[in-house]
Design a protein around this motif. Structure first.
Motif, PDB file in Angstrom:
ATOM      1  N   LEU A   1     -15.197  -0.250 -19.786  1.00  0.00           N
ATOM      2  CA  LEU A   1     -16.259  -0.668 -18.721  1.00  0.00           C
ATOM      3  C   LEU A   1     -15.420  -0.682 -17.228  1.00  0.00           C
ATOM      4  CD1 LEU A   1     -18.948  -1.138 -17.670  1.00  0.00           C
ATOM      5  CD2 LEU A   1     -18.577  -3.662 -18.167  1.00  0.00           C
TER       6      LEU A   1
ATOM      7  N   ILE B   1     -15.913   1.760 -13.814  1.00  0.00           N
ATOM      8  CA  ILE B   1     -16.334   0.999 -12.506  1.00  0.00           C
ATOM      9  C   ILE B   1     -15.377   1.591 -11.570  1.00  0.00           C
ATOM     10  CG2 ILE B   1     -16.355  -1.195 -11.212  1.00  0.00           C
ATOM     11  CD1 ILE B   1     -17.560  -2.432 -13.690  1.00  0.00           C
TER      12      ILE B   1
ATOM     13  N   LEU C   1     -23.288   1.241 -12.421  1.00  0.00           N
ATOM     14  CA  LEU C   1     -22.572   0.298 -12.880  1.00  0.00           C
ATOM     15  C   LEU C   1     -22.002  -0.858 -11.538  1.00  0.00           C
ATOM     16  CD1 LEU C   1     -19.988   1.778 -15.300  1.00  0.00           C
ATOM     17  CD2 LEU C   1     -22.066   0.586 -16.044  1.00  0.00           C
TER      18      LEU C   1
ATOM     19  N   ASP D   1     -21.920  -6.798 -13.235  1.00  0.00           N
ATOM     20  CA  ASP D   1     -22.180  -6.590 -14.652  1.00  0.00           C
ATOM     21  C   ASP D   1     -20.754  -6.942 -15.240  1.00  0.00           C
ATOM     22  OD1 ASP D   1     -24.630  -5.833 -14.523  1.00  0.00           O
ATOM     23  OD2 ASP D   1     -24.236  -3.938 -14.357  1.00  0.00           O
TER      24      ASP D   1
END
Length: 74
Positions: free
Chosen positions: A26, A30, A37, A41
């Motif tokens: 993730l 990003i 995104l 988060d």
């Protein structure tokens, strides 16, 4: 009993490992500015993962104490 505990520990460790890898992926997405995104988060998931790891560490320390206290009584 030790075999069962070893399996539980392995399952928990595997779950944490998978969660960490997903978290790193993730972050990579990003950093690549993938649309949809947000940093928020990531921060929420990071806090959740941190709490999960903290709980695992505390539970493991408690388990170790129980095992050592038991072995002292033998």
């Amino acid at each position: 009993m030790l075999k069962d505990l070893d399996k539980i520990h392995k399952d928990l460790f595997d779950d944490l490992e998978e969660s960490i890898m997903e978290h790193e992926q993730l972050l990579s997405r990003i950093e690549l500015s993938e649309k949809g995104l947000s940093d928020n988060d990531y921060r929420e998931k990071h806090q959740h993962l941190h709490n999960k790891m903290d709980t695992f560490s505390k539970d493991f320390k408690t388990f170790k104490k129980i095992v050592f206290d038991y072995s002292k009584g033998l």
